[in-house]
Design a protein around this motif. Structure first.
Motif, PDB file in Angstrom:
ATOM      1  N   VAL A 295       0.883  -1.120  -0.058  1.00  0.00           N
ATOM      2  CA  VAL A 295       0.283  -0.049   0.035  1.00  0.00           C
ATOM      3  C   VAL A 295       0.839   1.331   0.025  1.00  0.00           C
ATOM      4  O   VAL A 295       0.424   2.293  -0.541  1.00  0.00           O
ATOM      5  CB  VAL A 295      -1.001  -0.065   1.255  1.00  0.00           C
ATOM      6  CG1 VAL A 295      -1.746   1.475   1.335  1.00  0.00           C
ATOM      7  CG2 VAL A 295      -1.980  -1.035   1.106  1.00  0.00           C
ATOM      8  N   VAL A 296       1.920   1.136   0.850  1.00  0.00           N
ATOM      9  CA  VAL A 296       2.790   2.345   0.778  1.00  0.00           C
ATOM     10  C   VAL A 296       3.540   2.586  -0.504  1.00  0.00           C
ATOM     11  O   VAL A 296       3.731   3.866  -1.066  1.00  0.00           O
ATOM     12  CB  VAL A 296       4.226   2.116   1.968  1.00  0.00           C
ATOM     13  CG1 VAL A 296       5.247   3.229   1.870  1.00  0.00           C
ATOM     14  CG2 VAL A 296       3.096   2.233   3.290  1.00  0.00           C
ATOM     15  N   GLU A 297       3.806   1.430  -1.232  1.00  0.00           N
ATOM     16  CA  GLU A 297       4.441   1.675  -2.442  1.00  0.00           C
ATOM     17  C   GLU A 297       3.416   2.138  -3.471  1.00  0.00           C
ATOM     18  O   GLU A 297       3.859   3.058  -4.413  1.00  0.00           O
ATOM     19  CB  GLU A 297       5.076  -0.013  -3.069  1.00  0.00           C
ATOM     20  CG  GLU A 297       6.197  -0.359  -2.425  1.00  0.00           C
ATOM     21  CD  GLU A 297       7.340   0.262  -2.906  1.00  0.00           C
ATOM     22  OE1 GLU A 297       7.355   1.119  -3.916  1.00  0.00           O
ATOM     23  OE2 GLU A 297       8.459   0.188  -2.192  1.00  0.00           O
ATOM     24  N   LEU A 298       2.290   1.620  -3.511  1.00  0.00           N
ATOM     25  CA  LEU A 298       1.268   2.352  -4.268  1.00  0.00           C
ATOM     26  C   LEU A 298       0.985   3.899  -4.230  1.00  0.00           C
ATOM     27  O   LEU A 298       0.958   4.642  -4.967  1.00  0.00           O
ATOM     28  CB  LEU A 298      -0.047   1.654  -3.846  1.00  0.00           C
ATOM     29  CG  LEU A 298      -1.322   2.314  -4.630  1.00  0.00           C
ATOM     30  CD1 LEU A 298      -1.376   1.936  -6.263  1.00  0.00           C
ATOM     31  CD2 LEU A 298      -2.862   1.802  -4.142  1.00  0.00           C
ATOM     32  N   GLN A 299       1.284   4.385  -3.035  1.00  0.00           N
ATOM     33  CA  GLN A 299       1.346   5.923  -2.718  1.00  0.00           C
ATOM     34  C   GLN A 299       2.162   6.573  -3.581  1.00  0.00           C
ATOM     35  O   GLN A 299       2.380   7.784  -3.897  1.00  0.00           O
ATOM     36  CB  GLN A 299       1.240   6.254  -1.156  1.00  0.00           C
ATOM     37  CG  GLN A 299       1.187   7.692  -0.837  1.00  0.00           C
ATOM     38  CD  GLN A 299       0.705   7.974   0.561  1.00  0.00           C
ATOM     39  OE1 GLN A 299       1.008   7.014   1.430  1.00  0.00           O
ATOM     40  NE2 GLN A 299      -0.136   8.859   0.637  1.00  0.00           N
ATOM     41  N   ALA A 300       3.551   5.678  -3.591  1.00  0.00           N
ATOM     42  CA  ALA A 300       4.588   6.394  -4.719  1.00  0.00           C
ATOM     43  C   ALA A 300       4.544   6.079  -5.934  1.00  0.00           C
ATOM     44  O   ALA A 300       5.607   6.426  -6.675  1.00  0.00           O
ATOM     45  CB  ALA A 300       6.233   5.686  -3.732  1.00  0.00           C
ATOM     46  N   ARG A 301       3.617   5.443  -6.383  1.00  0.00           N
ATOM     47  CA  ARG A 301       3.459   4.949  -7.775  1.00  0.00           C
ATOM     48  C   ARG A 301       1.957   5.625  -7.989  1.00  0.00           C
ATOM     49  O   ARG A 301       1.240   4.521  -8.508  1.00  0.00           O
ATOM     50  CB  ARG A 301       3.782   3.685  -7.924  1.00  0.00           C
ATOM     51  CG  ARG A 301       5.180   3.193  -7.657  1.00  0.00           C
ATOM     52  CD  ARG A 301       5.189   1.617  -7.695  1.00  0.00           C
ATOM     53  NE  ARG A 301       6.411   1.059  -7.236  1.00  0.00           N
ATOM     54  CZ  ARG A 301       7.330   0.626  -8.077  1.00  0.00           C
ATOM     55  NH1 ARG A 301       7.354   0.874  -9.532  1.00  0.00           N
ATOM     56  NH2 ARG A 301       8.585   0.268  -7.353  1.00  0.00           N
ATOM     57  N   PRO A 302       1.900   6.749  -8.206  1.00  0.00           N
ATOM     58  CA  PRO A 302       0.556   7.326  -8.794  1.00  0.00           C
ATOM     59  C   PRO A 302      -0.117   6.805  -9.999  1.00  0.00           C
ATOM     60  O   PRO A 302      -1.370   6.954 -10.202  1.00  0.00           O
ATOM     61  CB  PRO A 302       0.449   8.799  -8.298  1.00  0.00           C
ATOM     62  CG  PRO A 302       1.969   9.244  -8.699  1.00  0.00           C
ATOM     63  CD  PRO A 302       2.714   7.979  -8.061  1.00  0.00           C
ATOM     64  N   GLY A 303       0.969   6.594 -10.897  1.00  0.00           N
ATOM     65  CA  GLY A 303       0.278   5.985 -12.132  1.00  0.00           C
ATOM     66  C   GLY A 303      -0.331   4.601 -11.986  1.00  0.00           C
ATOM     67  O   GLY A 303      -1.268   4.549 -12.985  1.00  0.00           O
ATOM     68  N   ASP A 304       0.055   3.900 -11.234  1.00  0.00           N
ATOM     69  CA  ASP A 304      -0.817   2.611 -10.869  1.00  0.00           C
ATOM     70  C   ASP A 304      -2.301   2.902 -10.611  1.00  0.00           C
ATOM     71  O   ASP A 304      -3.113   2.344 -10.980  1.00  0.00           O
ATOM     72  CB  ASP A 304       0.054   1.780 -10.088  1.00  0.00           C
ATOM     73  CG  ASP A 304       1.097   1.253 -10.753  1.00  0.00           C
ATOM     74  OD1 ASP A 304       1.112   0.145 -11.330  1.00  0.00           O
ATOM     75  OD2 ASP A 304       2.249   1.786 -10.469  1.00  0.00           O
TER      76      ASP A 304
END
Length: 430
Positions: A82-91
């Motif tokens: 979930v934290v990685e998702l916040q760093a990858r807004p394109g996904d």
């Protein structure tokens, strides 16, 4: 499947995936689905991350289960993703686009029968893609070799294919014809290959290719290497690549499967080892040189005396270069690399003033991105003597003590500040 740096490729992924899907639906309950249709996707992503994190923390015993063989729990793996998702807004933007398209066709489909399952599948697809991106980045940082998310997917396909081949070999009597197709001969008795197939490292590349080819005849659908998809195009005609990937998976699984068995064996001899240790120290006290621990203690005493009266700040200043040496050695760089590279910076440059709050590895990552691995303006102290170029992103991430995605994020933020300052300067001139 285990590979260096990866955390999401083992059987525990299924529990992580189910937990993320369930908690995502719970976080969007009570009419919060509109978040997925918000035009301000940055705000909607922040709200989703906040909501799903709270639900995850309350997931109970389900999150306490082990998610992989490294000791990470299902909850820890889910939160990290979930934290990685916040760093990858394109996904996140891709998910919102898929939901918006479904909403335009069906309206609020999550309220329709089966709508929640459809929405859960979209979250499952989001995190399935994200996990391969995260693991491929971490694999690159751990190995220093390039690895795309698609290649990580290929590793997993080959691991699954090996499992199917092993299953067929084990039940060769029931699958005699298909095993014969895989081995390329008629099977009358138990094939010797079935007895020798003990791990993925023993699996041959041609068996994987023939297994995929046999699936249409024996399973009714084309195998992964025989579909029209271009995902495995580079493997379809390259047995060498398949063999190398199978061997790599097998070698790392053998290496990481030792667990603590070697340490347990050492524990049985601990008493004898300690006796020898104290005997050597006793003899060294009577000889010409002190024992190893006494040498280290003497060096530490000298360091403490040198720092006496200067407080903790002085001690930190002396120990920082020692830490730099350890980090530099881990990434195959000269001793005191960070210290020498820092001294070589152009003190009065506007770029350095703009990046004053950034660490040296982040600054070097900026130059690596903007100017490339080599430029005449680089001081010699910045270059890796082995290559004559700036350290790679993997080396810089280790020097900074952060993951590769985090280093990229900090680098991009620094570049954005530099660009903004340059634009402001141009406006002032005009």
């Amino acid at each position: 499947m285990r590979l260096p740096g990866t955390r999401y490729q083992e059987h525990g992924w299924e529990q992580v995936r189910k937990l993320l899907g369930q908690c995502s639906l719970a976080a969007l309950a009570r009419d919060k689905h509109a978040l997925l249709l918000e035009p301000d996707q940055e705000s909607s992503l922040a709200a989703y991350v906040d909501g799903v994190s709270r639900v995850l923390y309350g997931c109970g015993p389900r999150g306490a289960a082990l998610g992989n063989s490294y000791g990470d729990t299902v909850l820890e793996l889910a939160l990290s993703l979930v934290v990685e998702l916040q760093a990858r807004p394109g996904d996140w933007a891709g998910l919102c686009a898929a939901v918006a398209a479904e909403h335009a066709r069906m309206g609020p489909f999550w309220n329709a029968p089966g709508g929640e399952a459809l929405l859960r599948k979209k979250f499952n697809d989001l995190y399935a893609v994200l996990r391969d991106k995260v693991d491929s980045d971490n694999y690159q940082a751990a190995c220093g070799r390039p690895c795309s998310p698609n290649r990580m997917y290929a590793y997993r396909m080959l691991d699954t294919a090996y499992g199917e081949v092993a299953r067929l070999f084990f039940g060769w009597r029931e699958h005699r014809a298909q095993v014969g197709a895989i081995l390329g001969r008629t099977i009358e008795a138990e094939p010797i290959e079935a007895r020798r197939l003990r791990s993925i490292a023993d699996c041959r590349a041609e068996w994987i290719l023939r297994w995929s080819e046999s699936l249409e005849q024996f399973g009714g659908v084309p195998g992964p290497l025989h579909t029209r998809s271009k995902r495995f195009a580079s493997l379809k005609t390259s047995l060498d690549k398949i063999a190398a990937m199978l061997r790599e998976i097998g070698e790392y699984e053998a290496l990481s499967a030792n667990g603590e068995r070697d340490w347990l064996q050492d524990a049985n001899d601990a008493g004898a080892w300690l006796e020898d240790y104290w005997r050597v120290l006793d003899e060294s006290e009577q000889g010409a040189s002190p024992g190893p621990d006494q040498i280290l203690e003497a060096q530490q005493d000298a360091l403490d005396l040198a720092c006496a009266g200067d407080g903790d700040e002085a001690q930190a200043d002396m120990r920082a270069p020692m830490l730099d040496v350890v980090l530099a050695e881990r990434v195959s760089l000269p001793p005191r690399y960070l210290e020498m590279a820092a001294c070589a910076q152009e003190a009065g440059s506007w770029a350095l003033r703009t990046m004053a709050d950034d660490s040296l590895p982040v600054r070097l990552a900026v130059y690596l991105k903007l100017l490339g691995p080599f430029d005449d303006s680089y001081p010699a102290e910045w270059l890796d003597p082995a290559t004559g170029e700036l350290p790679t992103m993997g080396q810089l991430a280790l020097l900074d003590g952060v993951s590769l995605p985090t280093l990229r994020k900090r680098r991009d933020a620094a570049i954005a500040r530099l660009t903004a300052r340059a634009d402001a300067g141009m406006k002032e001139e005009t």
